[in-house]
Design an enzyme around this catalytic site. Structure first.
Site, PDB file in Angstrom:
ATOM      1  N   SER A  94       1.687   3.530   7.221  1.00  0.00           N
ATOM      2  CA  SER A  94       1.802   4.964   7.492  1.00  0.00           C
ATOM      3  C   SER A  94       0.466   5.563   7.923  1.00  0.00           C
ATOM      4  O   SER A  94       0.415   6.642   8.477  1.00  0.00           O
ATOM      5  CB  SER A  94       2.265   5.693   6.234  1.00  0.00           C
ATOM      6  OG  SER A  94       1.226   5.675   5.274  1.00  0.00           O
ATOM      7  N   SER A 109       0.813  -1.210   0.000  1.00  0.00           N
ATOM      8  CA  SER A 109       0.000   0.000   0.000  1.00  0.00           C
ATOM      9  C   SER A 109       0.847   1.262   0.000  1.00  0.00           C
ATOM     10  O   SER A 109       0.814   2.022  -0.951  1.00  0.00           O
ATOM     11  CB  SER A 109      -0.955   0.008   1.197  1.00  0.00           C
ATOM     12  OG  SER A 109      -1.768   1.152   1.124  1.00  0.00           O
ATOM     13  N   ASP A 110       1.623   1.463   1.036  1.00  0.00           N
ATOM     14  CA  ASP A 110       2.408   2.700   1.119  1.00  0.00           C
ATOM     15  C   ASP A 110       3.357   2.875  -0.060  1.00  0.00           C
ATOM     16  O   ASP A 110       3.534   3.980  -0.557  1.00  0.00           O
ATOM     17  CB  ASP A 110       3.218   2.730   2.422  1.00  0.00           C
ATOM     18  CG  ASP A 110       2.327   3.030   3.618  1.00  0.00           C
ATOM     19  OD1 ASP A 110       1.226   3.570   3.408  1.00  0.00           O
ATOM     20  OD2 ASP A 110       2.741   2.717   4.753  1.00  0.00           O
ATOM     21  N   VAL A 111       3.967   1.775  -0.520  1.00  0.00           N
ATOM     22  CA  VAL A 111       4.972   1.894  -1.586  1.00  0.00           C
ATOM     23  C   VAL A 111       4.357   2.199  -2.942  1.00  0.00           C
ATOM     24  O   VAL A 111       5.071   2.467  -3.896  1.00  0.00           O
ATOM     25  CB  VAL A 111       5.870   0.634  -1.684  1.00  0.00           C
ATOM     26  CG1 VAL A 111       6.666   0.444  -0.410  1.00  0.00           C
ATOM     27  CG2 VAL A 111       5.054  -0.597  -2.007  1.00  0.00           C
ATOM     28  N   VAL A 112       2.999   2.132  -3.042  1.00  0.00           N
ATOM     29  CA  VAL A 112       2.348   2.515  -4.293  1.00  0.00           C
ATOM     30  C   VAL A 112       1.369   3.666  -4.059  1.00  0.00           C
ATOM     31  O   VAL A 112       0.501   3.920  -4.875  1.00  0.00           O
ATOM     32  CB  VAL A 112       1.570   1.333  -4.924  1.00  0.00           C
ATOM     33  CG1 VAL A 112       2.537   0.299  -5.469  1.00  0.00           C
ATOM     34  CG2 VAL A 112       0.611   0.705  -3.932  1.00  0.00           C
TER      35      VAL A 112
END
Lengths: 476, 105
Positions: free
Chosen positions: A435, A394-397
């Site tokens: 995050s 999630s956070d990395v995209v």
């Protein structure tokens, strides 16, 4: 005093070790490199045994055999999912060894150490003990035996400062006494260091583990190097320094990939961000209200999208590891390839729980490593890609990182999945990543949300591609 | 103090050499790299062996044995696991690895 013969031998061993590390360019080279480094250390051990007679051989052999046997057993059995926890545990073992050696050397009666040796001994003792407790905590978090959220105690910084002060004070006392008081002071310093390692690691949360584990890698090396100064052993110093360098580099790489400073990560960084938010988030962001489709409708469309796509990029995240879905993901990739599609994997540097975590998992699932592409290399291709398949990330995209200011992840480099023509999200649910920042990708009309267990979702996709694809492919 | 200078020199040189080499390791291999450097940090086993080269009190012997066992665990486990990990990486373009990846067409 330096004996040129032994210096030469030591230098050869160090050269062998460096030759081993230098081979870490390709996976094939890494395997021989690892063997080279192992040979260098075995040689060093043989040499030390040759130069020194061991007293109490029974205890010596027993300790060696137990450590070696358990180490082998664990290493052979551990799965790639457990690797981060295992590596953290190993850091801890390195720390405890360094601390114990420093303790014995410092308390040894008769031969007084010089000032440099004594200070190094204190440093090795403290860093080793702190590495031990920090690693044990990290290992428990990585094995999901402890909760992933950071624990911030009241006056946390003050506590850390007080512990460092206590260690320094106890070492200062230890420097002036001998006998039992010395042992007690050092025992106190070890206890304070263990507390320091714990307090240090406890406020680092799950997704920041790549930084912590890299840092512990460095401190374990540093502790070994200080031990080396105490016993005046060049090999220990050289190896310890090399490991410290390696750990430092990985720490820096991980921090850069999160666009956060080391200090911010260590201080539990995202305190301002809602640490508890992931739990409450789904209520405030119902995906149905957005442009993205969910449920059966999304699944039906996803199957069609995959069938019609010519190029697919798969983006794995920690969720894939949690679901144990790497084998299913690998068969999705090979099925798509059999259908003549171009498939690759986009690996974010901090995806997972340690540097390179995703690569090892996918390698175990028999994915060709040529298909594992780094962020900078793969990002320009998203715009011309038909489908991006996100599995447990999630956070990395999260495009908010590059489109919105003032979020906890703003400025973090991401994989540009949102640029792909269609985006398939195989995550557990709509909750934001670690995050706590909601992912605007979930509101995009091009996105299909396939929520649920990633293993089941991906299996369904693979099966749909296996059944009746040939006829559709012919027309496509 | 010549010894101190030599030791500092060894430390700085190794740190520098390690830094140069390791900053060129591709991210693909970061996990095996950490696992291997972890095994290398078990070089403390030399220190543990040297403890046994001089007479120790009973208490020190126990601590020495712990250090030795922990370092041996770290050393053997680290290298074995790195070997396993690196053996998993395969590509079908490399001719020699064909035997490993035959199950996929």
């Amino acid at each position: 005093m330096p004996n040129w013969g032994t210096l030469l031998v030591d230098l050869s061993i160090i050269a062998l070790l460096i030759a081993g590390i230098a081979q870490f360019r390709t996976p094939r080279g890494a395997r021989t490199g690892n063997a080279t480094a192992a040979a260098a250390l075995l040689l060093a051990i043989a040499l030390v045994l040759y130069r020194n007679a061991v007293l109490d051989p029974a205890l010596f052999v027993a300790a060696l055999a137990v450590g070696g046997a358990v180490g082998t057993l664990v290493a052979v059995r551990v799965t790639m999912i457990q690797i981060p926890a295992m590596v953290a545990f190993q850091h801890g073992m390195g720390g405890i060894a360094a601390s114990a050696i420093a303790f014995v050397e410092l308390t040894r009666p008769g031969v007084p150490l010089n000032a440099v040796g004594e200070v190094s001994g204190f440093l090795g003792l403290a860093i080793g003990a702190a590495t031990f407790s920090g690693s044990m905590l990290a290992s428990a978090k990585l094995a999901a035996k402890l909760k992933q959220t950071p624990t911030v105690l009241r006056g946390h910084n003050l506590l850390l400062l007080a512990l460092v002060g206590a260690i320094v004070a106890l070492c200062a006392v230890a420097a002036g006494v001998a006998g039992l008081p010395l042992t007690l002071a050092l025992a106190g310093a070890i206890a304070a260091s263990v507390g320091l390692g714990y307090a240090f690691a406890v406020r680092i949360g799950g997704a920041d583990m790549p930084v912590l584990i890299s840092f512990l890698n460095a401190t374990a090396g540093l502790a070994a190097a200080f031990c080396g100064i105490v016993i005046q052993n060049r090999l220990l110093i050289a190896c310890g320094a090399t490991v410290a360098a390696s750990g430092s580099i990985l720490t820096a790489v991980m921090c850069r990939a999160m666009n956060r400073s080391f200090v911010k990560v260590l201080s539990g960084g995202r305190q301002a961000a809602p640490v508890q938010a992931p739990v409450q988030a789904p209520a405030e962001a119902p995906p149905q209200a957005s442009g993205a489709k969910t449920g059966d409708e999304a699944m039906r469309e996803a199957k069609a999208v995959l069938r019609e796509s010519e190029s697919v990029i798969i983006i794995p995240g920690y969720g894939m590891a949690l679901a144990g879905a790497q084998f299913e993901v690998a068969s999705l990739a090979s099925r798509l390839e059999q259908l003549g599609k171009r498939v690759s994997f986009a690996i974010h540097p901090v995806a997972g729980r340690m540097p390179g975590h995703m690569n090892v998992l996918l390698a175990e699932a028999d994915v060709d490593y040529d298909k594992l592409r780094e962020m900078d290399e793969v990002n320009p291709s998203f715009a011309s890609t038909d489908a991006a398949v996100i599995v447990g990330a999630s956070d990395v995209v999260n495009p908010a990182a590059i489109q919105t200011a003032d979020t906890p992840i703003s400025g973090m480099p991401i994989l540009n999945a949102h640029e792909a023509k269609r985006v398939l999200v195989c995550n557990l649910d709509a909750r934001p990543g670690y995050s706590g920042v909601p992912n605007p990708l979930y509101d995009q009309a091009a996105t299909l949300l396939l929520f649920g267990d990633a293993k089941a979702t991906v299996t369904e996709l693979v099966e749909s591609l296996a059944a009746g694809t040939a006829s559709r492919e012919a027309t496509a | 103090m010549a010894d101190l200078a030599l030791m500092l020199f060894v430390f700085a040189l190794s740190f520098g050499a390690g830094y140069l080499l390791i900053s060129r390791v591709p991210p693909l291999l970061h996990t095996p790299l950490m696992s291997m450097t972890n095994a290398i940090s078990a070089v403390t086993i030399l220190g543990a062996i040297l403890l046994f080269a001089v007479p120790m009190s009973r208490g020190d012997k126990v601590i020495g044995a712990i250090a030795l066992a922990a370092a041996a665990f770290n050393l053997v486990g680290g290298f074995v696991i790195t070997d396993r990990m690196t053996s998993l990486f395969k590509t079908h373009q490399e001719p020699g690895s064909a035997d490993r990846g035959r199950d996929r067409s």
